[in-house]
Design a protein around this motif. Structure first.
Motif, PDB file in Angstrom:
ATOM      1  N   ALA A 162       1.040  -1.351   0.126  1.00 34.41           N
ATOM      2  CA  ALA A 162      -0.003  -0.306   0.222  1.00 34.41           C
ATOM      3  C   ALA A 162       0.817   1.175  -0.199  1.00 34.41           C
ATOM      4  CB  ALA A 162      -0.767   0.185   0.878  1.00 34.41           C
ATOM      5  N   VAL A 163       1.954   0.728   0.668  1.00 32.49           N
ATOM      6  CA  VAL A 163       2.634   2.132   1.313  1.00 32.49           C
ATOM      7  C   VAL A 163       3.569   2.816  -0.214  1.00 32.49           C
ATOM      8  CG1 VAL A 163       4.950   3.313   2.259  1.00 32.49           C
ATOM      9  CG2 VAL A 163       2.932   2.173   3.789  1.00 32.49           C
ATOM     10  N   ILE A 164       3.806   1.288  -0.859  1.00 29.04           N
ATOM     11  CA  ILE A 164       4.820   1.221  -2.388  1.00 29.04           C
ATOM     12  C   ILE A 164       3.675   1.886  -3.500  1.00 29.04           C
ATOM     13  CG2 ILE A 164       6.199   0.365  -4.337  1.00 29.04           C
ATOM     14  CD1 ILE A 164       6.561  -1.894  -2.474  1.00 29.04           C
ATOM     15  N   GLU A 165       3.329   2.044  -3.246  1.00 33.02           N
ATOM     16  CA  GLU A 165       1.575   2.100  -4.433  1.00 33.02           C
ATOM     17  C   GLU A 165       1.705   4.039  -4.074  1.00 33.02           C
ATOM     18  OE1 GLU A 165      -1.725  -1.400  -5.659  1.00 33.02           O
ATOM     19  OE2 GLU A 165      -1.823   0.020  -4.211  1.00 33.02           O
ATOM     20  N   ASN A 166       0.970   3.898  -3.140  1.00 29.42           N
ATOM     21  CA  ASN A 166       1.289   6.271  -2.494  1.00 29.42           C
ATOM     22  C   ASN A 166       2.680   6.494  -3.444  1.00 29.42           C
ATOM     23  OD1 ASN A 166       0.561   7.989  -1.461  1.00 29.42           O
ATOM     24  ND2 ASN A 166       1.321   8.021   0.138  1.00 29.42           N
ATOM     25  N   ARG A 167       3.616   6.001  -2.742  1.00 31.05           N
ATOM     26  CA  ARG A 167       4.924   5.994  -3.516  1.00 31.05           C
ATOM     27  C   ARG A 167       5.315   6.463  -4.547  1.00 31.05           C
ATOM     28  NH1 ARG A 167       9.047   2.172  -1.050  1.00 31.05           N
ATOM     29  NH2 ARG A 167      10.782   4.033  -1.673  1.00 31.05           N
ATOM     30  N   TYR A 168       4.512   5.635  -5.554  1.00 24.78           N
ATOM     31  CA  TYR A 168       5.106   5.643  -7.009  1.00 24.78           C
ATOM     32  C   TYR A 168       3.774   7.145  -7.649  1.00 24.78           C
ATOM     33  CZ  TYR A 168       5.473   4.851 -11.935  1.00 24.78           C
ATOM     34  OH  TYR A 168       5.274   5.211 -12.987  1.00 24.78           O
TER      35      TYR A 168
END
Ligand code: AMP
Length: 210
Positions: A162-168
């Motif tokens: 979930a955090v990776i998606e937000n970072r992208y």
């Protein structure tokens, strides 16, 4: 090599940290990673670290004034040269950097959203020496242990899906505009980040020599 002040742009997981370490070692440049500096501040529970942690855990950017203040004193004099990794990440940061020093080159390591998510969710980092592994493409010999120093490997909190998606998404909105920023100034060189570590390094090395 005449290029001694450069930055690596690209989405999280494009390999900026891995490439920056190698280029710095090969060319005698200081490696300045704002992500590494912030993680160190978090571990030492400094005021900056305590403030930054919440943003980092969510995959959001730490506010510009804090980052600009943090990097200012660390940019080495022109005689040494540096490679910036993870900075600038906003147009405001790029404008602040331009007031501190002039860059010779900005290299953009390009990578698709799907590849970013695959890569980051399988990334592991050594707790001892910071060496980066990828469980899919470059796993350690002993599962969970560093080949170099035998310390434990861990997954960064911000490498959870979930955090990776937000970072992208944050990258697309806040950082991708820097590609045009540096293109307009004649400083941009683009590199395909989907190849092997060696292939990407070869492309960057060629750009630095040209
Ligand atoms: P990185 O290791 O470069 O992926 O950075 C990890 C996290 O540190 C990011 O997701 C941000 O929360 C924060 N960070 C690192 N560099 C910057 C920067 N230049 N501006 C704002 N936040 C940053």
């Amino acid at each position: 090599m005449s290029i001694r002040r450069l930055t690596l742009l690209g989405p999280p997981g494009a390999g900026k940290g891995t490439q920056a370490k190698m280029i710095a070692a090969q060319n005698g440049l200081s490696h300045l990673s704002t992500g590494d500096i912030l993680r160190d501040e978090v571990v030492r529970t400094t005021r900056l670290g305590l403030t930054a942690k919440g943003y980092m855990d969510r995959g959001d950017l730490v506010p510009d004034p804090l980052i600009i203040e943090m990097i200012k004193g660390r940019i080495a004099g022109p005689a040494d040269g540096f490679i910036l990794d993870g900075f600038p990440r906003t147009v405001t940061q790029a404008e602040a950097l331009a007031e501190i020093t002039a860059l010779d080159l900005a290299i953009n390591i390009d990578l698709s959203r799907e590849t970013v998510i695959d890569r980051l969710s399988s990334r592991r980092v050594c707790r001892g020496c910071g060496r980066i592994y990828n469980l899919l493409f470059g796993p350690p010999t002993d599962a969970g242990r560093c080949d170099a120093c035998n310390d434990e490997l861990f997954q960064r909190d911000d490498d959870k899906r979930a955090v990776i998606e937000n970072r992208y998404d944050v990258y697309t909105k806040m950082t991708a505009p820097l590609i045009d920023f540096y293109r307009q100034r004649g400083l941009l060189h683009e590199v395909d980040g989907s190849g092997s570590t060696e292939a990407v390094l070869a492309e960057i090395t060629t750009a630095l020599l040209s």
